[in-house]
Design a protein around this motif. Structure first.
Motif, PDB file in Angstrom:
ATOM      1  N   MET A   1       0.835  -1.203   0.000  1.00 34.14           N
ATOM      2  CA  MET A   1       0.000   0.000   0.000  1.00 34.14           C
ATOM      3  C   MET A   1       0.867   1.250   0.000  1.00 34.14           C
ATOM      4  O   MET A   1       0.590   2.209  -0.718  1.00 34.14           O
ATOM      5  N   LYS A   2       1.925   1.242   0.817  1.00 41.64           N
ATOM      6  CA  LYS A   2       2.823   2.394   0.867  1.00 41.64           C
ATOM      7  C   LYS A   2       3.553   2.579  -0.468  1.00 41.64           C
ATOM      8  O   LYS A   2       3.731   3.708  -0.936  1.00 41.64           O
ATOM      9  N   LEU A   3       3.960   1.478  -1.069  1.00 44.55           N
ATOM     10  CA  LEU A   3       4.623   1.546  -2.367  1.00 44.55           C
ATOM     11  C   LEU A   3       3.695   2.125  -3.429  1.00 44.55           C
ATOM     12  O   LEU A   3       4.100   2.962  -4.234  1.00 44.55           O
ATOM     13  N   ASN A   4       2.432   1.696  -3.413  1.00 44.80           N
ATOM     14  CA  ASN A   4       1.469   2.209  -4.384  1.00 44.80           C
ATOM     15  C   ASN A   4       1.255   3.706  -4.222  1.00 44.80           C
ATOM     16  O   ASN A   4       1.119   4.441  -5.216  1.00 44.80           O
ATOM     17  N   LEU A   5       1.219   4.176  -2.974  1.00 47.32           N
ATOM     18  CA  LEU A   5       1.051   5.606  -2.742  1.00 47.32           C
ATOM     19  C   LEU A   5       2.260   6.397  -3.235  1.00 47.32           C
ATOM     20  O   LEU A   5       2.120   7.449  -3.865  1.00 47.32           O
ATOM     21  N   ARG A   6       3.457   5.891  -2.972  1.00 54.64           N
ATOM     22  CA  ARG A   6       4.664   6.564  -3.446  1.00 54.64           C
ATOM     23  C   ARG A   6       4.672   6.637  -4.972  1.00 54.64           C
ATOM     24  O   ARG A   6       5.036   7.661  -5.562  1.00 54.64           O
ATOM     25  N   ASN A   7       4.296   5.560  -5.595  1.00 55.61           N
ATOM     26  CA  ASN A   7       4.241   5.526  -7.053  1.00 55.61           C
ATOM     27  C   ASN A   7       3.237   6.547  -7.575  1.00 55.61           C
ATOM     28  O   ASN A   7       3.480   7.218  -8.578  1.00 55.61           O
ATOM     29  N   MET A   8       2.099   6.670  -6.905  1.00 53.76           N
ATOM     30  CA  MET A   8       1.077   7.626  -7.319  1.00 53.76           C
ATOM     31  C   MET A   8       1.592   9.054  -7.263  1.00 53.76           C
ATOM     32  O   MET A   8       1.432   9.834  -8.209  1.00 53.76           O
ATOM     33  N   TRP A   9       2.229   9.414  -6.149  1.00 50.35           N
ATOM     34  CA  TRP A   9       2.726  10.786  -6.020  1.00 50.35           C
ATOM     35  C   TRP A   9       3.733  11.109  -7.122  1.00 50.35           C
ATOM     36  O   TRP A   9       3.691  12.196  -7.713  1.00 50.35           O
ATOM     37  N   ALA A  10       4.623  10.186  -7.419  1.00 48.79           N
ATOM     38  CA  ALA A  10       5.642  10.431  -8.441  1.00 48.79           C
ATOM     39  C   ALA A  10       5.022  10.531  -9.831  1.00 48.79           C
ATOM     40  O   ALA A  10       5.442  11.345 -10.653  1.00 48.79           O
ATOM     41  N   ARG A  11       4.036   9.693 -10.103  1.00 54.29           N
ATOM     42  CA  ARG A  11       3.423   9.665 -11.429  1.00 54.29           C
ATOM     43  C   ARG A  11       2.625  10.927 -11.728  1.00 54.29           C
ATOM     44  O   ARG A  11       2.497  11.331 -12.881  1.00 54.29           O
ATOM     45  N   LEU A  12       2.114  11.583 -10.675  1.00 51.35           N
ATOM     46  CA  LEU A  12       1.257  12.751 -10.889  1.00 51.35           C
ATOM     47  C   LEU A  12       2.009  13.962 -11.436  1.00 51.35           C
ATOM     48  O   LEU A  12       1.392  14.874 -11.985  1.00 51.35           O
ATOM     49  N   ARG A  13       3.322  13.992 -11.283  1.00 53.81           N
ATOM     50  CA  ARG A  13       4.117  15.128 -11.766  1.00 53.81           C
ATOM     51  C   ARG A  13       3.554  16.440 -11.230  1.00 53.81           C
ATOM     52  O   ARG A  13       3.173  17.348 -11.976  1.00 53.81           O
ATOM     53  N   LEU A  14       3.488  16.549  -9.916  1.00 61.11           N
ATOM     54  CA  LEU A  14       2.883  17.690  -9.248  1.00 61.11           C
ATOM     55  C   LEU A  14       3.746  18.938  -9.360  1.00 61.11           C
ATOM     56  O   LEU A  14       4.971  18.878  -9.412  1.00 61.11           O
ATOM     57  N   THR A  15       3.097  20.106  -9.363  1.00 59.77           N
ATOM     58  CA  THR A  15       3.820  21.369  -9.272  1.00 59.77           C
ATOM     59  C   THR A  15       4.084  21.679  -7.800  1.00 59.77           C
ATOM     60  O   THR A  15       3.467  21.089  -6.898  1.00 59.77           O
ATOM     61  N   GLN A  16       4.956  22.640  -7.560  1.00 57.19           N
ATOM     62  CA  GLN A  16       5.253  23.033  -6.186  1.00 57.19           C
ATOM     63  C   GLN A  16       4.008  23.569  -5.500  1.00 57.19           C
ATOM     64  O   GLN A  16       3.746  23.276  -4.327  1.00 57.19           O
ATOM     65  N   ALA A  17       3.214  24.346  -6.231  1.00 63.26           N
ATOM     66  CA  ALA A  17       1.989  24.891  -5.648  1.00 63.26           C
ATOM     67  C   ALA A  17       1.012  23.777  -5.275  1.00 63.26           C
ATOM     68  O   ALA A  17       0.330  23.848  -4.243  1.00 63.26           O
ATOM     69  N   GLU A  18       0.931  22.748  -6.097  1.00 59.68           N
ATOM     70  CA  GLU A  18       0.035  21.629  -5.801  1.00 59.68           C
ATOM     71  C   GLU A  18       0.495  20.862  -4.571  1.00 59.68           C
ATOM     72  O   GLU A  18      -0.319  20.435  -3.741  1.00 59.68           O
ATOM     73  N   VAL A  19       1.812  20.693  -4.443  1.00 58.43           N
ATOM     74  CA  VAL A  19       2.357  20.024  -3.257  1.00 58.43           C
ATOM     75  C   VAL A  19       1.998  20.808  -2.001  1.00 58.43           C
ATOM     76  O   VAL A  19       1.555  20.243  -0.994  1.00 58.43           O
ATOM     77  N   GLN A  20       2.154  22.132  -2.055  1.00 60.48           N
ATOM     78  CA  GLN A  20       1.818  22.962  -0.893  1.00 60.48           C
ATOM     79  C   GLN A  20       0.336  22.872  -0.563  1.00 60.48           C
ATOM     80  O   GLN A  20      -0.060  22.810   0.604  1.00 60.48           O
ATOM     81  N   SER A  21      -0.499  22.831  -1.610  1.00 59.76           N
ATOM     82  CA  SER A  21      -1.942  22.726  -1.390  1.00 59.76           C
ATOM     83  C   SER A  21      -2.307  21.401  -0.738  1.00 59.76           C
ATOM     84  O   SER A  21      -3.145  21.345   0.166  1.00 59.76           O
ATOM     85  N   LEU A  22      -1.666  20.321  -1.184  1.00 61.68           N
ATOM     86  CA  LEU A  22      -1.960  19.010  -0.609  1.00 61.68           C
ATOM     87  C   LEU A  22      -1.518  18.919   0.852  1.00 61.68           C
ATOM     88  O   LEU A  22      -2.202  18.316   1.675  1.00 61.68           O
ATOM     89  N   HIS A  23      -0.369  19.536   1.182  1.00 62.71           N
ATOM     90  CA  HIS A  23       0.035  19.615   2.582  1.00 62.71           C
ATOM     91  C   HIS A  23      -1.021  20.378   3.387  1.00 62.71           C
ATOM     92  O   HIS A  23      -1.437  19.935   4.466  1.00 62.71           O
ATOM     93  N   GLY A  24      -1.430  21.527   2.843  1.00 65.14           N
ATOM     94  CA  GLY A  24      -2.394  22.369   3.555  1.00 65.14           C
ATOM     95  C   GLY A  24      -3.741  21.691   3.745  1.00 65.14           C
ATOM     96  O   GLY A  24      -4.364  21.807   4.812  1.00 65.14           O
TER      97      GLY A  24
END
Length: 240
Positions: free
Chosen positions: A207-230
């Motif tokens: 499950m943890k591996l699948n989540l890590r793979n998902m985050w990497a595949r999404l190619r997030l912007t810095q603003a999106e990363v900050q929004s997800l943290h928030g």
């Protein structure tokens, strides 16, 4: 939509251009057309006249929708044809590569759509944001405006002619670094662990591996990363 993509004209203005698009599609064996909020209403006699006989069948079976969300609701993968929108950090294809990719997707049963914007200003950023990827036609940067019928013709031609699938090009932009994405993964993993999400224990590692793979595949912007943290922090505050 079996066996071919659907072409979606978003807020087209002139009936003549809708007819020209239908004619171009049928020239290359395509007949799945959808219209989103055509300016002059529908049906449009000028579109029928421009479609030139047999291509009127494309218009006869065209779906008409009040908004883009409804027009693409059943689509699995959507291309947006635009010279703009690169700040949205999506994969960018040439017409050749896009239609090669579309053929591969369709061959595996995916429902694919191609969006074309209105004659005056093209697709709005809100339209492009709904797409999976961008198609940019390599035209003269000093004069990059294409007629709607011409753009449809080019995409239909590339669909019909076949060819190998080149690799998609990721546009430059404010993409999050691998470190920033890893920190985001750490944040979510820690909080999900505390909430008991990774259960049963025997499946936790996968499950943890699948989540890590998902985050990497999404190619997030810095603003999106900050929004997800928030968003996660806010949810935790309200939960507490």
């Amino acid at each position: 939509m079996t066996g071919q993509p659907v072409f979606i004209l978003v807020r087209p203005q002139m009936g003549e251009n809708i007819g020209a698009a239908a004619r171009a599609m049928l020239n290359f064996g395509l007949d799945r057309l959808r219209l989103v909020d055509p300016r002059d209403g529908w049906p449009n006699p000028r579109a029928v006249a421009m479609a030139s006989g047999a291509a009127s069948q494309v218009l006869d079976h065209a779906g008409v929708f009040t908004d883009l969300a409804a027009a693409m609701a059943d689509c699995d993968y959507v291309f947006a044809t635009t010279a703009r929108g690169r700040e949205l950090a999506k994969p960018v294809f040439t017409p050749e590569a896009a239609m090669a990719h579309a053929r591969a997707l369709v061959a595996h049963g995916a429902r694919v759509a191609v969006l074309f914007g209105a004659e005056r200003a093209g697709l709005a950023n809100e339209d492009v944001a709904r797409a999976s990827a961008i198609i940019t036609i390599p035209v003269n940067p000093a004069f990059f405006s294409l007629n709607l019928g011409q753009a449809v013709l080019l995409m239909a031609y590339e669909w019909a002619r076949g060819g190998a699938m080149p690799e998609a090009v990721q546009p430059p932009g404010d993409l999050a670094s691998a470190e920033a994405v890893a920190r985001l993964g750490d944040h979510y993993e820690a909080e999900l662990e505390a909430a008991g999400f990774f259960f049963p224990p025997v499946k936790a590692a996968r499950m943890k591996l699948n989540l890590r793979n998902m985050w990497a595949r999404l190619r997030l912007t810095q603003a999106e990363v900050q929004s997800l943290h928030g968003m996660l922090r806010q949810l935790l505050r309200r939960g507490g």
